[in-house]
Scaffold this motif. Structure first.
Motif, PDB file in Angstrom:
ATOM      1  N   THR A 289       0.930  -1.279   0.312  1.00  0.00           N
ATOM      2  CA  THR A 289      -0.011   0.016   0.079  1.00  0.00           C
ATOM      3  C   THR A 289       0.921   1.256   0.044  1.00  0.00           C
ATOM      4  O   THR A 289       1.933   1.156   0.451  1.00  0.00           O
ATOM      5  CB  THR A 289      -1.070  -0.026   1.277  1.00  0.00           C
ATOM      6  OG1 THR A 289      -1.479  -1.252   1.176  1.00  0.00           O
ATOM      7  CG2 THR A 289      -1.983   1.164   1.232  1.00  0.00           C
ATOM      8  N   ASP A 290       0.382   2.111  -0.659  1.00  0.00           N
ATOM      9  CA  ASP A 290       1.136   3.526  -0.726  1.00  0.00           C
ATOM     10  C   ASP A 290       0.430   4.609  -0.497  1.00  0.00           C
ATOM     11  O   ASP A 290      -0.853   4.305  -1.247  1.00  0.00           O
ATOM     12  CB  ASP A 290       2.145   3.491  -1.865  1.00  0.00           C
ATOM     13  CG  ASP A 290       3.292   4.666  -1.954  1.00  0.00           C
ATOM     14  OD1 ASP A 290       3.337   4.947  -0.669  1.00  0.00           O
ATOM     15  OD2 ASP A 290       3.812   5.001  -2.740  1.00  0.00           O
ATOM     16  N   PHE A 291       0.637   5.878  -0.046  1.00  0.00           N
ATOM     17  CA  PHE A 291      -0.173   6.955  -0.005  1.00  0.00           C
ATOM     18  C   PHE A 291       1.027   8.055  -0.266  1.00  0.00           C
ATOM     19  O   PHE A 291       2.089   8.393   0.194  1.00  0.00           O
ATOM     20  CB  PHE A 291      -0.719   7.259   1.343  1.00  0.00           C
ATOM     21  CG  PHE A 291      -1.481   6.206   1.778  1.00  0.00           C
ATOM     22  CD1 PHE A 291      -3.002   6.268   1.262  1.00  0.00           C
ATOM     23  CD2 PHE A 291      -1.146   5.182   2.667  1.00  0.00           C
ATOM     24  CE1 PHE A 291      -3.761   5.075   1.870  1.00  0.00           C
ATOM     25  CE2 PHE A 291      -1.849   4.314   3.175  1.00  0.00           C
ATOM     26  CZ  PHE A 291      -2.974   4.047   2.726  1.00  0.00           C
ATOM     27  N   LYS A 292       0.599   8.913  -1.424  1.00  0.00           N
ATOM     28  CA  LYS A 292       1.554   9.866  -1.750  1.00  0.00           C
ATOM     29  C   LYS A 292       1.111  11.274  -1.300  1.00  0.00           C
ATOM     30  O   LYS A 292       1.746  12.281  -0.988  1.00  0.00           O
ATOM     31  CB  LYS A 292       1.347  10.149  -3.257  1.00  0.00           C
ATOM     32  CG  LYS A 292       1.822   9.049  -4.219  1.00  0.00           C
ATOM     33  CD  LYS A 292       3.317   8.852  -4.296  1.00  0.00           C
ATOM     34  CE  LYS A 292       3.292   7.572  -5.315  1.00  0.00           C
ATOM     35  NZ  LYS A 292       4.587   6.976  -5.300  1.00  0.00           N
ATOM     36  N   LYS A 293      -0.150  11.434  -0.857  1.00  0.00           N
ATOM     37  CA  LYS A 293      -0.669  12.585  -0.314  1.00  0.00           C
ATOM     38  C   LYS A 293      -0.400  12.501   1.503  1.00  0.00           C
ATOM     39  O   LYS A 293      -0.593  11.581   2.024  1.00  0.00           O
ATOM     40  CB  LYS A 293      -2.204  12.696  -0.195  1.00  0.00           C
ATOM     41  CG  LYS A 293      -2.428  13.181  -1.804  1.00  0.00           C
ATOM     42  CD  LYS A 293      -3.775  13.612  -2.018  1.00  0.00           C
ATOM     43  CE  LYS A 293      -4.220  13.948  -3.466  1.00  0.00           C
ATOM     44  NZ  LYS A 293      -5.279  14.678  -3.898  1.00  0.00           N
ATOM     45  N   HIS A 294       0.368  13.599   1.855  1.00  0.00           N
ATOM     46  CA  HIS A 294       0.933  13.504   3.255  1.00  0.00           C
ATOM     47  C   HIS A 294      -0.583  13.206   4.396  1.00  0.00           C
ATOM     48  O   HIS A 294      -0.339  12.490   5.210  1.00  0.00           O
ATOM     49  CB  HIS A 294       1.357  14.982   3.676  1.00  0.00           C
ATOM     50  CG  HIS A 294       2.731  14.943   2.899  1.00  0.00           C
ATOM     51  ND1 HIS A 294       3.718  14.992   3.489  1.00  0.00           N
ATOM     52  CD2 HIS A 294       2.887  15.413   1.532  1.00  0.00           C
ATOM     53  CE1 HIS A 294       4.736  15.333   2.418  1.00  0.00           C
ATOM     54  NE2 HIS A 294       4.129  15.250   1.422  1.00  0.00           N
ATOM     55  N   LYS A 295      -1.602  14.097   4.163  1.00  0.00           N
ATOM     56  CA  LYS A 295      -2.677  13.978   5.072  1.00  0.00           C
ATOM     57  C   LYS A 295      -3.219  12.441   5.053  1.00  0.00           C
ATOM     58  O   LYS A 295      -3.761  11.831   6.184  1.00  0.00           O
ATOM     59  CB  LYS A 295      -3.880  14.963   4.944  1.00  0.00           C
ATOM     60  CG  LYS A 295      -3.541  16.341   5.249  1.00  0.00           C
ATOM     61  CD  LYS A 295      -4.518  17.317   5.109  1.00  0.00           C
ATOM     62  CE  LYS A 295      -3.707  18.829   5.435  1.00  0.00           C
ATOM     63  NZ  LYS A 295      -4.584  19.533   6.080  1.00  0.00           N
TER      64      LYS A 295
END
Length: 131
Positions: free
Chosen positions: A54-60
């Motif tokens: 899993t990955d999230f690019k957006k900080h929030k």
């Protein structure tokens, strides 16, 4: 690249970025040290999520999911959640507010927190790598 390899790479990047933050702090570049220490934490959190593919690019989104998956569940210490929130606030003010001044003490405290956070994350990840 498999999930474990990616998580190790991201954790190594977090550790390297923390070293840079400490160097900046030593040279009294506090705003830049704040930025780098925040990104050390950011890379470490992304390293954990790499284990889940899993990955999230957006900080929030990353911060929210990290709190939900790892802090609220007790997989990582509760104080990490409060500290991560403060990291984000200080980093945003430091990067975007024209006249924001970071004291030596604030910077030192943030670097100390990120160092502990990265160690806690690494300890957790080692158990995951070996299972």
């Amino acid at each position: 690249m498999d999930n474990i390899e990616l998580s190790r790479y991201r954790l190594a990047r977090a550790e390297e970025t923390l070293i840079v933050a400490k160097e900046l702090y030593t040279n009294k570049h506090y705003k830049d040290a704040i930025n780098r220490s925040y990104y050390a934490a950011f890379f470490a959190m992304r390293a954990v999520f790499a284990l889940q593919n899993t990955d999230f690019k957006k900080h929030k989104t990353l911060l929210g999911n990290f709190n939900k998956e790892y802090i609220s569940t007790g997989k990582l210490p509760k104080e990490c959640g409060r500290g991560i929130h403060m990291l984000a606030l200080i980093r945003e003010a430091s990067d975007y507010d024209d006249f924001f001044v970071v004291s030596q003490e604030e910077c030192e405290e943030q670097i100390w927190f990120v160092e502990k956070l990265v160690k806690d994350i690494k300890k957790f990840m080692v158990t995951q790598w070996n299972s």
